[in-house]
Design a protein around this motif. Structure first.
Motif, PDB file in Angstrom:
ATOM      1  N   LEU A 189      54.246  79.035 108.855  1.00 54.82           N
ATOM      2  CA  LEU A 189      55.606  79.427 108.566  1.00 54.82           C
ATOM      3  C   LEU A 189      55.689  80.656 107.664  1.00 54.82           C
ATOM      4  O   LEU A 189      56.737  81.286 107.567  1.00 54.82           O
ATOM      5  CB  LEU A 189      56.372  78.260 107.950  1.00 54.82           C
ATOM      6  CG  LEU A 189      56.646  77.093 108.890  1.00 54.82           C
ATOM      7  CD1 LEU A 189      57.345  75.955 108.152  1.00 54.82           C
ATOM      8  CD2 LEU A 189      57.463  77.539 110.077  1.00 54.82           C
ATOM      9  N   GLU A 226      53.267  72.505 120.215  1.00 58.94           N
ATOM     10  CA  GLU A 226      53.326  71.744 118.970  1.00 58.94           C
ATOM     11  C   GLU A 226      52.042  70.943 118.753  1.00 58.94           C
ATOM     12  O   GLU A 226      51.597  70.801 117.615  1.00 58.94           O
ATOM     13  CB  GLU A 226      54.564  70.861 118.961  1.00 58.94           C
ATOM     14  CG  GLU A 226      55.843  71.675 118.840  1.00 58.94           C
ATOM     15  CD  GLU A 226      57.112  70.840 118.894  1.00 58.94           C
ATOM     16  OE1 GLU A 226      57.019  69.597 119.031  1.00 58.94           O
ATOM     17  OE2 GLU A 226      58.192  71.441 118.814  1.00 58.94           O
ATOM     18  N   CYS A 231      59.767  78.795 114.484  1.00 51.45           N
ATOM     19  CA  CYS A 231      60.086  79.691 113.380  1.00 51.45           C
ATOM     20  C   CYS A 231      61.603  79.766 113.220  1.00 51.45           C
ATOM     21  O   CYS A 231      62.302  80.145 114.151  1.00 51.45           O
ATOM     22  CB  CYS A 231      59.520  81.077 113.682  1.00 51.45           C
ATOM     23  SG  CYS A 231      59.805  82.284 112.389  1.00 51.45           S
ATOM     24  N   TYR A 264      57.487  80.651 118.156  1.00 50.51           N
ATOM     25  CA  TYR A 264      56.540  79.728 117.546  1.00 50.51           C
ATOM     26  C   TYR A 264      55.487  80.494 116.763  1.00 50.51           C
ATOM     27  O   TYR A 264      55.071  81.572 117.171  1.00 50.51           O
ATOM     28  CB  TYR A 264      55.850  78.878 118.613  1.00 50.51           C
ATOM     29  CG  TYR A 264      56.751  77.822 119.187  1.00 50.51           C
ATOM     30  CD1 TYR A 264      56.813  76.560 118.616  1.00 50.51           C
ATOM     31  CD2 TYR A 264      57.553  78.084 120.276  1.00 50.51           C
ATOM     32  CE1 TYR A 264      57.647  75.585 119.130  1.00 50.51           C
ATOM     33  CE2 TYR A 264      58.398  77.123 120.796  1.00 50.51           C
ATOM     34  CZ  TYR A 264      58.437  75.877 120.223  1.00 50.51           C
ATOM     35  OH  TYR A 264      59.274  74.919 120.725  1.00 50.51           O
ATOM     36  N   TYR A 307      51.368  74.857 116.594  1.00 46.82           N
ATOM     37  CA  TYR A 307      52.438  75.855 116.462  1.00 46.82           C
ATOM     38  C   TYR A 307      53.698  75.187 115.952  1.00 46.82           C
ATOM     39  O   TYR A 307      53.972  74.034 116.252  1.00 46.82           O
ATOM     40  CB  TYR A 307      52.716  76.519 117.811  1.00 46.82           C
ATOM     41  CG  TYR A 307      51.668  77.517 118.224  1.00 46.82           C
ATOM     42  CD1 TYR A 307      51.834  78.870 117.948  1.00 46.82           C
ATOM     43  CD2 TYR A 307      50.516  77.122 118.879  1.00 46.82           C
ATOM     44  CE1 TYR A 307      50.868  79.788 118.321  1.00 46.82           C
ATOM     45  CE2 TYR A 307      49.549  78.031 119.247  1.00 46.82           C
ATOM     46  CZ  TYR A 307      49.741  79.367 118.971  1.00 46.82           C
ATOM     47  OH  TYR A 307      48.786  80.276 119.335  1.00 46.82           O
ATOM     48  N   LYS A 308      54.478  75.929 115.169  1.00 43.58           N
ATOM     49  CA  LYS A 308      55.716  75.412 114.609  1.00 43.58           C
ATOM     50  C   LYS A 308      56.858  76.350 114.985  1.00 43.58           C
ATOM     51  O   LYS A 308      56.670  77.565 115.019  1.00 43.58           O
ATOM     52  CB  LYS A 308      55.610  75.336 113.089  1.00 43.58           C
ATOM     53  CG  LYS A 308      54.495  74.456 112.599  1.00 43.58           C
ATOM     54  CD  LYS A 308      54.250  74.674 111.107  1.00 43.58           C
ATOM     55  CE  LYS A 308      52.968  74.048 110.679  1.00 43.58           C
ATOM     56  NZ  LYS A 308      51.766  74.705 111.145  1.00 43.58           N
TER      57      LYS A 308
END
Length: 54
Positions: free
Chosen positions: A49, A23, A30, A45, A27-28
């Motif tokens: 998005l 993070e 999904c 991740y 990275y986020k």
């Protein structure tokens, strides 16, 4: 007995710190299925998005 407890504690700490590292690098998580993902990860991740397929 103690080795099992220590192994469990280390694995939980590793997952937490690795997630924080991802993070911090942008990275986020999904919510859907990403077009490409990192194998062996429970949460997928992505850097954007828009790469997630719902």
């Amino acid at each position: 007995m103690y080795a099992t407890i220590i192994a469990c504690m280390v694995s939980v700490m590793l997952v937490y710190f690795y997630t924080q590292l991802l993070e911090d690098k942008g990275y986020k998580p999904c919510p859907g299925v990403p077009s490409g993902y990192m194998p062996m990860m429970g949460t997928k991740y992505v850097t954007s998005l828009s790469l997630c397929k719902t």
